[in-house]
Motif scaffolding. Structure first.
Motif, PDB file in Angstrom:
ATOM      1  N   ILE A 197       0.841  -1.208   0.000  1.00 27.28           N
ATOM      2  CA  ILE A 197       0.000   0.000   0.000  1.00 27.28           C
ATOM      3  C   ILE A 197       0.872   1.251   0.000  1.00 27.28           C
ATOM      4  CG2 ILE A 197      -1.655   1.325   1.385  1.00 27.28           C
ATOM      5  CD1 ILE A 197      -2.926  -1.348   2.191  1.00 27.28           C
ATOM      6  N   GLU A 198       1.926   1.248   0.783  1.00 26.62           N
ATOM      7  CA  GLU A 198       2.837   2.395   0.784  1.00 26.62           C
ATOM      8  C   GLU A 198       3.470   2.569  -0.591  1.00 26.62           C
ATOM      9  OE1 GLU A 198       5.940   3.907   3.967  1.00 26.62           O
ATOM     10  OE2 GLU A 198       6.876   2.337   2.723  1.00 26.62           O
ATOM     11  N   TYR A 199       3.914   1.491  -1.188  1.00 28.25           N
ATOM     12  CA  TYR A 199       4.579   1.556  -2.493  1.00 28.25           C
ATOM     13  C   TYR A 199       3.639   2.092  -3.568  1.00 28.25           C
ATOM     14  CZ  TYR A 199       6.792  -0.116  -6.806  1.00 28.25           C
ATOM     15  OH  TYR A 199       7.336  -0.204  -8.060  1.00 28.25           O
ATOM     16  N   LEU A 200       2.454   1.519  -3.682  1.00 27.85           N
ATOM     17  CA  LEU A 200       1.519   1.941  -4.724  1.00 27.85           C
ATOM     18  C   LEU A 200       1.068   3.383  -4.537  1.00 27.85           C
ATOM     19  CD1 LEU A 200      -0.611  -1.315  -4.918  1.00 27.85           C
ATOM     20  CD2 LEU A 200       0.778  -0.378  -6.772  1.00 27.85           C
ATOM     21  N   SER A 201       0.757   3.753  -3.302  1.00 32.22           N
ATOM     22  CA  SER A 201       0.235   5.099  -3.044  1.00 32.22           C
ATOM     23  C   SER A 201       1.322   6.168  -3.113  1.00 32.22           C
ATOM     24  CB  SER A 201      -0.452   5.152  -1.680  1.00 32.22           C
ATOM     25  OG  SER A 201       0.480   5.027  -0.619  1.00 32.22           O
ATOM     26  N   SER A 202       2.577   5.760  -3.217  1.00 29.32           N
ATOM     27  CA  SER A 202       3.663   6.744  -3.308  1.00 29.32           C
ATOM     28  C   SER A 202       3.691   7.429  -4.665  1.00 29.32           C
ATOM     29  CB  SER A 202       5.012   6.080  -3.034  1.00 29.32           C
ATOM     30  OG  SER A 202       5.377   5.205  -4.093  1.00 29.32           O
ATOM     31  N   PHE A 203       3.110   6.781  -5.687  1.00 27.69           N
ATOM     32  CA  PHE A 203       3.146   7.391  -7.019  1.00 27.69           C
ATOM     33  C   PHE A 203       1.773   7.485  -7.685  1.00 27.69           C
ATOM     34  CE2 PHE A 203       4.230   2.886  -7.471  1.00 27.69           C
ATOM     35  CZ  PHE A 203       3.289   2.450  -8.394  1.00 27.69           C
ATOM     36  N   MET A 204       0.725   6.972  -7.015  1.00 24.90           N
ATOM     37  CA  MET A 204      -0.613   7.092  -7.595  1.00 24.90           C
ATOM     38  C   MET A 204      -1.648   7.097  -6.485  1.00 24.90           C
ATOM     39  SD  MET A 204      -1.255   3.278  -9.175  1.00 24.90           S
ATOM     40  CE  MET A 204      -2.923   3.689  -9.703  1.00 24.90           C
ATOM     41  N   THR A 205      -2.807   7.663  -6.780  1.00 27.56           N
ATOM     42  CA  THR A 205      -3.899   7.708  -5.815  1.00 27.56           C
ATOM     43  C   THR A 205      -4.628   6.376  -5.805  1.00 27.56           C
ATOM     44  OG1 THR A 205      -4.190  10.081  -6.158  1.00 27.56           O
ATOM     45  CG2 THR A 205      -6.037   8.879  -5.184  1.00 27.56           C
ATOM     46  N   LEU A 206      -4.857   5.851  -4.622  1.00 30.89           N
ATOM     47  CA  LEU A 206      -5.675   4.657  -4.457  1.00 30.89           C
ATOM     48  C   LEU A 206      -7.105   5.084  -4.150  1.00 30.89           C
ATOM     49  CD1 LEU A 206      -3.302   2.373  -2.358  1.00 30.89           C
ATOM     50  CD2 LEU A 206      -3.602   2.456  -4.841  1.00 30.89           C
ATOM     51  N   ASN A 207      -8.064   4.313  -4.633  1.00 32.26           N
ATOM     52  CA  ASN A 207      -9.469   4.643  -4.466  1.00 32.26           C
ATOM     53  C   ASN A 207     -10.245   3.474  -3.880  1.00 32.26           C
ATOM     54  OD1 ASN A 207      -9.971   7.397  -5.881  1.00 32.26           O
ATOM     55  ND2 ASN A 207      -8.667   6.288  -7.324  1.00 32.26           N
ATOM     56  N   GLU A 208     -11.415   3.775  -3.333  1.00 28.34           N
ATOM     57  CA  GLU A 208     -12.277   2.733  -2.795  1.00 28.34           C
ATOM     58  C   GLU A 208     -12.551   1.676  -3.860  1.00 28.34           C
ATOM     59  OE1 GLU A 208     -16.567   2.123  -0.501  1.00 28.34           O
ATOM     60  OE2 GLU A 208     -16.037   4.072  -1.353  1.00 28.34           O
ATOM     61  N   ASN A 209     -12.439   0.411  -3.447  1.00 31.02           N
ATOM     62  CA  ASN A 209     -12.660  -0.769  -4.285  1.00 31.02           C
ATOM     63  C   ASN A 209     -11.548  -1.029  -5.298  1.00 31.02           C
ATOM     64  OD1 ASN A 209     -14.940  -1.440  -2.880  1.00 31.02           O
ATOM     65  ND2 ASN A 209     -16.356  -0.564  -4.377  1.00 31.02           N
ATOM     66  N   ASP A 210     -10.409  -0.338  -5.156  1.00 27.86           N
ATOM     67  CA  ASP A 210      -9.209  -0.839  -5.794  1.00 27.86           C
ATOM     68  C   ASP A 210      -8.854  -2.166  -5.121  1.00 27.86           C
ATOM     69  OD1 ASP A 210      -9.071   1.386  -7.399  1.00 27.86           O
ATOM     70  OD2 ASP A 210      -7.334   2.272  -6.402  1.00 27.86           O
ATOM     71  N   VAL A 211      -8.250  -3.066  -5.876  1.00 32.92           N
ATOM     72  CA  VAL A 211      -7.951  -4.399  -5.346  1.00 32.92           C
ATOM     73  C   VAL A 211      -6.472  -4.712  -5.561  1.00 32.92           C
ATOM     74  CG1 VAL A 211      -8.482  -6.866  -5.501  1.00 32.92           C
ATOM     75  CG2 VAL A 211     -10.285  -5.190  -5.888  1.00 32.92           C
ATOM     76  N   ILE A 212      -5.852  -5.257  -4.518  1.00 31.00           N
ATOM     77  CA  ILE A 212      -4.464  -5.727  -4.624  1.00 31.00           C
ATOM     78  C   ILE A 212      -4.470  -7.242  -4.447  1.00 31.00           C
ATOM     79  CG2 ILE A 212      -2.122  -5.558  -3.723  1.00 31.00           C
ATOM     80  CD1 ILE A 212      -2.927  -2.867  -2.467  1.00 31.00           C
TER      81      ILE A 212
END
Length: 252
Positions: A197-212
């Motif tokens: 979560i830290e890695y992905l959100s460091s360069f893009m916005t995460l939104n509700e119902n995104d899935v990892i």
């Protein structure tokens, strides 16, 4: 609480687990075998991890990655519990991948690991099938491997994050035709959930119902048309899927 999204009586409903039954949002209680299971959420951006378990990387003769190896999946790839996935007629090796699916609960950017779990809505199970014949080069897994229609069962339930005390210590199992073929634990991930979560959100916005989709441990076995594959994660449930042939899939 375990939540689902199903089709019943000509409409789509949200529902909660009620023993061997489920309770629809309109108050009706129905048997679980009376509904058509859909994915428990409608996924937005979907991220999938390659080689996030060292034993799986070794199994495939790859080095474990030094940073997350992530690719995107389209919405066409997902299918619900008790759904069908096609095995193309020209392939020689198609295997399951039981994965913990992490569903984001709210919009955020630049999340720190210490705060990461505050942004998780809940957890589900994914079975992200892979066709090894279609791997072409370093940029693996490529589109043809991981973005085929209905190649990724997701569900049956979305389990509230607060009900999973330690998502980094859950047992993972896969059964093919009732035979246990894969066993592992989320504790063996190379990159844990907060790190991802830290890695992905460091360069893009995460939104509700995104899935990892967090990767799979070792235990890859070729599957055939007609096989019934059950992927199970401790505390979340059992996700069932059947492999069908090209000609059957096209007619559906």
């Amino acid at each position: 609480m375990k939540k689902a999204r199903v089709a019943y009586g000509g409409a789509i409903h949200y529902a909660i687990e009620c023993g061997a039954h489920m309770k629809l949002e309109d108050g009706r209680v129905v048997r679980q075998d009376e509904v058509t299971w859909l994915t428990p959420i409608i996924p937005r951006t979907s991220f999938a991890l390659g080689l996030n378990y060292a034993d799986h990387a070794t199994e495939l003769a790859f080095d474990a990655p030094s940073e997350p190896l992530i690719f995107l999946k389209g919405p066409n790839t997902f299918v619900g519990h008790n759904g069908y996935t096609c095995r193309p007629s020209d392939v020689s090796y198609m295997h399951y991948e039981c994965e913990l699916a992490v569903v984001i609960g709210k919009k955020a950017k630049n999340i720190k690991k210490v705060d990461a779990y505050q942004y998780v809505k809940g957890y589900s199970i994914a079975n992200d099938y892979a066709i090894r014949d279609y791997l072409e080069n370093y940029y693996r897994p490529n589109l043809r491997v991981k973005n085929r229609d209905a190649c990724t069962p997701l569900g049956p339930w979305l389990v509230d994050a607060m009900e999973i005390k330690d998502p980094m210590n859950l047992q993972i199992y896969t059964y093919v035709n009732d035979k246990l073929v894969q066993k592992g634990s989320t504790k063996d991930m190379i990159f844990d959930i907060p790190s991802l979560i830290e890695y992905l959100s460091s360069f893009m916005t995460l939104n509700e119902n995104d899935v990892i989709l967090t990767g799979t441990p070792k235990g890859s076995v070729d599957t055939k048309v007609g096989d019934v594959v059950v992927t199970e994660i401790e505390g979340i449930g059992r996700l069932t899927n059947t492999i069908i042939a090209d000609e059957v899939f096209i007619k559906r």
